[in-house]
Design a protein around this motif. Structure first.
Motif, PDB file in Angstrom:
ATOM      1  N   LEU A 148      34.375   5.818  39.035  1.00 28.18           N
ATOM      2  CA  LEU A 148      35.028   4.795  38.225  1.00 28.18           C
ATOM      3  C   LEU A 148      36.542   4.806  38.383  1.00 28.18           C
ATOM      4  O   LEU A 148      37.217   3.829  38.029  1.00 28.18           O
ATOM      5  N   ASP A 149      37.074   5.891  38.911  1.00 28.67           N
ATOM      6  CA  ASP A 149      38.524   6.037  39.051  1.00 28.67           C
ATOM      7  C   ASP A 149      38.968   5.517  40.416  1.00 28.67           C
ATOM      8  O   ASP A 149      39.441   6.258  41.265  1.00 28.67           O
ATOM      9  N   GLN A 150      38.802   4.215  40.626  1.00 30.48           N
ATOM     10  CA  GLN A 150      39.185   3.611  41.902  1.00 30.48           C
ATOM     11  C   GLN A 150      39.517   2.146  41.693  1.00 30.48           C
ATOM     12  O   GLN A 150      39.207   1.556  40.657  1.00 30.48           O
ATOM     13  N   ASN A 153      39.303  -4.310  45.528  1.00 27.99           N
ATOM     14  CA  ASN A 153      40.050  -5.534  45.809  1.00 27.99           C
ATOM     15  C   ASN A 153      41.372  -5.596  45.038  1.00 27.99           C
ATOM     16  O   ASN A 153      41.777  -6.657  44.536  1.00 27.99           O
ATOM     17  N   GLY A 154      42.007  -4.432  44.922  1.00 29.78           N
ATOM     18  CA  GLY A 154      43.319  -4.379  44.296  1.00 29.78           C
ATOM     19  C   GLY A 154      43.309  -4.340  42.784  1.00 29.78           C
ATOM     20  O   GLY A 154      44.366  -4.423  42.147  1.00 29.78           O
ATOM     21  N   HIS A 155      42.127  -4.178  42.193  1.00 30.04           N
ATOM     22  CA  HIS A 155      42.005  -4.133  40.730  1.00 30.04           C
ATOM     23  C   HIS A 155      41.224  -2.886  40.322  1.00 30.04           C
ATOM     24  O   HIS A 155      40.330  -2.451  41.049  1.00 30.04           O
ATOM     25  N   PRO A 156      41.535  -2.317  39.147  1.00 27.06           N
ATOM     26  CA  PRO A 156      40.718  -1.194  38.655  1.00 27.06           C
ATOM     27  C   PRO A 156      39.255  -1.620  38.533  1.00 27.06           C
ATOM     28  O   PRO A 156      38.959  -2.716  38.038  1.00 27.06           O
ATOM     29  N   LEU A 157      38.351  -0.779  38.998  1.00 27.71           N
ATOM     30  CA  LEU A 157      36.929  -1.107  38.985  1.00 27.71           C
ATOM     31  C   LEU A 157      36.406  -1.242  37.561  1.00 27.71           C
ATOM     32  O   LEU A 157      36.648  -0.390  36.706  1.00 27.71           O
ATOM     33  N   VAL A 158      35.681  -2.322  37.321  1.00 30.53           N
ATOM     34  CA  VAL A 158      34.882  -2.493  36.108  1.00 30.53           C
ATOM     35  C   VAL A 158      33.429  -2.594  36.566  1.00 30.53           C
ATOM     36  O   VAL A 158      33.033  -3.595  37.171  1.00 30.53           O
ATOM     37  N   TYR A 159      32.663  -1.566  36.324  1.00 29.34           N
ATOM     38  CA  TYR A 159      31.282  -1.517  36.806  1.00 29.34           C
ATOM     39  C   TYR A 159      30.344  -1.991  35.707  1.00 29.34           C
ATOM     40  O   TYR A 159      30.154  -1.318  34.687  1.00 29.34           O
ATOM     41  N   LEU A 160      29.744  -3.172  35.913  1.00 26.91           N
ATOM     42  CA  LEU A 160      28.836  -3.772  34.938  1.00 26.91           C
ATOM     43  C   LEU A 160      27.491  -4.089  35.587  1.00 26.91           C
ATOM     44  O   LEU A 160      26.931  -5.164  35.407  1.00 26.91           O
ATOM     45  N   ASP A 161      26.978  -3.122  36.341  1.00 23.41           N
ATOM     46  CA  ASP A 161      25.697  -3.294  37.016  1.00 23.41           C
ATOM     47  C   ASP A 161      24.802  -2.075  36.825  1.00 23.41           C
ATOM     48  O   ASP A 161      24.045  -1.696  37.717  1.00 23.41           O
ATOM     49  N   TYR A 170      29.601   4.558  29.784  1.00 25.38           N
ATOM     50  CA  TYR A 170      30.966   4.685  30.279  1.00 25.38           C
ATOM     51  C   TYR A 170      31.757   3.378  30.186  1.00 25.38           C
ATOM     52  O   TYR A 170      32.901   3.323  30.626  1.00 25.38           O
ATOM     53  N   ASN A 171      31.154   2.308  29.647  1.00 21.92           N
ATOM     54  CA  ASN A 171      31.872   1.038  29.539  1.00 21.92           C
ATOM     55  C   ASN A 171      32.625   0.923  28.214  1.00 21.92           C
ATOM     56  O   ASN A 171      32.274   1.583  27.229  1.00 21.92           O
ATOM     57  N   THR A 172      33.637   0.078  28.205  1.00 19.47           N
ATOM     58  CA  THR A 172      34.509  -0.071  27.040  1.00 19.47           C
ATOM     59  C   THR A 172      34.673  -1.549  26.686  1.00 19.47           C
ATOM     60  O   THR A 172      34.320  -2.441  27.462  1.00 19.47           O
ATOM     61  N   GLU A 173      35.270  -1.790  25.519  1.00 17.76           N
ATOM     62  CA  GLU A 173      35.599  -3.163  25.130  1.00 17.76           C
ATOM     63  C   GLU A 173      36.584  -3.780  26.114  1.00 17.76           C
ATOM     64  O   GLU A 173      36.556  -4.990  26.358  1.00 17.76           O
ATOM     65  N   GLN A 174      37.446  -2.956  26.679  1.00 16.08           N
ATOM     66  CA  GLN A 174      38.414  -3.467  27.664  1.00 16.08           C
ATOM     67  C   GLN A 174      37.704  -4.006  28.909  1.00 16.08           C
ATOM     68  O   GLN A 174      38.156  -4.980  29.518  1.00 16.08           O
ATOM     69  N   ASP A 175      36.590  -3.377  29.284  1.00 19.58           N
ATOM     70  CA  ASP A 175      35.801  -3.889  30.404  1.00 19.58           C
ATOM     71  C   ASP A 175      35.297  -5.300  30.097  1.00 19.58           C
ATOM     72  O   ASP A 175      35.302  -6.187  30.965  1.00 19.58           O
ATOM     73  N   THR A 204      21.575   0.170  38.872  1.00 21.24           N
ATOM     74  CA  THR A 204      21.640   1.630  39.023  1.00 21.24           C
ATOM     75  C   THR A 204      22.870   2.127  38.290  1.00 21.24           C
ATOM     76  O   THR A 204      23.913   1.464  38.303  1.00 21.24           O
ATOM     77  N   SER A 205      22.747   3.252  37.638  1.00 22.19           N
ATOM     78  CA  SER A 205      23.880   3.817  36.909  1.00 22.19           C
ATOM     79  C   SER A 205      24.729   4.666  37.842  1.00 22.19           C
ATOM     80  O   SER A 205      24.285   5.088  38.912  1.00 22.19           O
ATOM     81  N   GLN A 206      25.952   4.923  37.424  1.00 19.65           N
ATOM     82  CA  GLN A 206      26.787   5.865  38.159  1.00 19.65           C
ATOM     83  C   GLN A 206      26.412   7.300  37.782  1.00 19.65           C
ATOM     84  O   GLN A 206      25.680   7.525  36.811  1.00 19.65           O
ATOM     85  N   LYS A 207      26.890   8.265  38.568  1.00 19.52           N
ATOM     86  CA  LYS A 207      26.458   9.648  38.408  1.00 19.52           C
ATOM     87  C   LYS A 207      27.635  10.525  37.952  1.00 19.52           C
ATOM     88  O   LYS A 207      28.720  10.458  38.536  1.00 19.52           O
TER      89      LYS A 207
END
Length: 409
Positions: A13-15, A18-26, A385-390, A30-33
């Motif tokens: 998640l720390d990446q 396309n020039g933007h902080p990743l927001v992973y909503l998928d 790991y998701n937030t309201e900011q996401d 599959t979940s991240q590890k």
């Protein structure tokens, strides 16, 4: 639950994308590890990579202990009565196919009924289609309410004395609907049918107690619950599993092999032919440790909060249609939507340019797409790991997407 502390455990998640902080909503795909799972897999391959159950040497013994230790962790996590009821498979799809191929073939006859719903994932539709064709059985669809929920009255009217199997997902991967599995199991059992549950979208997000639900079979996958890909679980009541025949044959699952006859090992190993998914099972055990430390109830509460926030934010976007229950407490952290006349793939592509990962397509649920009268949808799915900011980023980018396509076309 401190989400910011939880996020630190997920290095991916720390990446930037396309020039933007990743927001992973998928995460429904599959979940991240977390670091703990990644390190557990690395430790297995670095320190005690060996086959299980066969060797008496130190590495083999350690691998076996960790592999069977993971089985016990799964048992406790879903409150099964015994590790004999926990079978490691390649995932939910393999688990459901095993039920259909073994239990189904032995117990379904011409004229019997198998009941599912329009909201099912393809892996909980096709095995029953094939079984019904093979046996001359009837595949029935339980009606859905307009908001994508199940009415117990409809269930009561659909399940009959001819019904032998009811197979329904615990949580919809499209609508987010949380189905009343315990009540459905009661209705199925009153008619002498068994209850099969697709738990791929429930076990990662809430406390599941298979004995309280009183389901006969329950299937789920590790990769949706912070674990590795390629491994999953089939839970079955011992009374059923003991009578079922294996569907794969070879090493590991045999007791005695003669020239013309063979016998099988006891549960659960008679269903685990060949070298099992050792690293995957051990990694699943590490994922369970991680989820237990946070707490399934806390995860569900967090997702309800995110879903409520997302429903409020996204419902204000003109031209955006949201599918599924309107009440956040009736759904898991899944929001499926369409934006005016913009194709979902175009929506997903624009969001990806903003660093936001969502899913677009039919989500392996084509009958549900037809029921919704759409060809495809976009889907944002949340996890611990998701937030309201996401969600703020998602909502803002959807507004930009709408403006872009309005101005261009």
């Amino acid at each position: 639950m401190n989400v910011l502390e939880v996020r630190k455990q997920f290095p991916i998640l720390d990446q930037e994308v396309n020039g933007h902080p990743l927001v992973y909503l998928d995460s429904a795909a599959t979940s991240q590890k977390p670091v703990q799972v990644i390190e557990t897999l690395e430790q297995y391959y670095r320190e005690y990579n060996s086959n299980v159950h066969r060797g008496v040497h130190t590495l083999g013994t350690k691998a076996t202990d960790r592999y069977e230790g993971a089985r016990e962790k799964v048992r406790k996590f879903i409150n099964a009565a015994s590790t004999e009821e926990i079978i490691f498979t390649r995932g939910t799809t393999t688990s459901i196919n095993t039920i259909a191929a073994s239990f189904g073939r032995a117990n379904i006859s011409e004229g019997d009924e198998i009941i599912i719903t329009h909201m099912e994932h393809h892996s909980n539709i096709i095995p029953w289609q094939q079984l019904a064709k093979e046996k001359g059985a009837t595949l029935k669809y339980m009606p859905l309410q307009e908001n994508g929920t199940i009415s117990l009255e409809d269930a009561r009217n659909t399940i009959t004395d001819k019904t032998k199997i009811v197979s329904i997902m615990h949580v919809s991967n499209v609508l987010g609907t949380i189905n009343p599995i315990k009540e459905l199991a009661t209705l199925a059992h009153e008619k002498g049918a068994v209850m099969v549950v697709d738990g791929a979208q429930s076990v990662p997000h809430m406390k599941v107690d298979v004995r309280d639900l009183n389901c006969d079979f329950y299937a789920f996958s590790a990769h949706k619950m912070c674990g590795p890909t390629g491994v999953g679980v089939l839970y079955g009541k011992k009374e059923h599993l003991e009578k079922m025949e294996p569907v794969e044959f070879g090493g590991e699952m045999i007791d005695f092999v003669g020239l013309y006859e063979s016998t099988w090992k006891e549960l659960p190993w008679k269903f685990e032919a060949g070298t099992p998914i050792i690293a995957g099972a051990i990694g699943l055990g590490a994922a369970i440790d991680f989820l237990e430390e946070i707490g399934p109830d806390q995860i569900l509460e967090h997702e309800h909060r995110l879903a409520a926030y997302a429903l409020e934010k996204m419902s204000k976007i003109e031209g955006l249609t949201i599918y599924g229950p309107e009440e956040a407490e009736k759904r898991a952290g899944v929001i499926t939507f369409n934006l005016d006349d913009v194709h979902p793939h175009d929506v997903a592509t624009v969001l990806d340019a903003e660093g936001i990962a969502v899913r677009a397509g039919h989500h392996c649920a084509q009958p549900l797409m037809k029921w919704l009268n759409v060809s495809a949808t976009a889907r944002a799915s949340f996890y611990l790991y998701n937030t309201e900011q996401d969600i703020d980023r998602l909502a803002d980018s959807l507004v930009k997407t709408k403006e872009y396509f309005t101005n261009v076309f």
